[in-house]
Design a protein around this motif. Structure first.
Motif, PDB file in Angstrom:
ATOM      1  N   SER A  24       0.797  -1.238   0.000  1.00 18.16           N
ATOM      2  CA  SER A  24       0.000   0.000   0.000  1.00 18.16           C
ATOM      3  C   SER A  24       0.823   1.278   0.000  1.00 18.16           C
ATOM      4  N   GLN A  53      -3.552   0.844   5.239  1.00 22.06           N
ATOM      5  CA  GLN A  53      -4.046  -0.382   4.606  1.00 22.06           C
ATOM      6  C   GLN A  53      -5.483  -0.673   5.010  1.00 22.06           C
ATOM      7  N   PHE A  59      -5.580  -5.479   1.402  1.00 28.57           N
ATOM      8  CA  PHE A  59      -4.190  -5.807   1.704  1.00 28.57           C
ATOM      9  C   PHE A  59      -4.140  -6.934   2.742  1.00 28.57           C
ATOM     10  N   TRP A  62      -0.654  -8.960   3.299  1.00 22.67           N
ATOM     11  CA  TRP A  62       0.506  -8.242   3.798  1.00 22.67           C
ATOM     12  C   TRP A  62       0.875  -8.565   5.248  1.00 22.67           C
TER      13      TRP A  62
END
Length: 81
Positions: A24, A53, A59, A62
């Motif tokens: 991001s 995020q 996301f 991640w």
């Protein structure tokens, strides 16, 4: 204890309004993180990124990938993970 590693997870494709699809971050944010020398600033940046995020969504992979990166580098996990 190692310093906080970069939130970059080596995807680096800027397709979400200028934000990387992996972490991001924008290109400017990636440059900024590289310039941070104090670990408290690096941790604060990662905390800010976690909030970013959450606001942007999408996301989900991640946190797990970044947690593995922190473990490998023997760095503490950020508070938001």
């Amino acid at each position: 204890m190692s310093k906080t590693p970069s939130p970059c997870i080596d995807v680096c494709k800027y397709k979400r309004g200028g934000h990387c699809i992996g972490c991001s971050m924008t290109r400017d944010q990636k440059s900024l993180f590289k310039s941070l020398k104090k670990d408290k600033h690096r941790r604060a940046f990662v905390d800010m990124l976690i909030k970013q995020q959450a606001a942007l969504g999408k996301f989900h992979a991640w946190p797990e990938i970044y947690a593995r990166k922190c473990k490998k580098k023997r760095a503490p996990l950020p508070g938001g993970l």
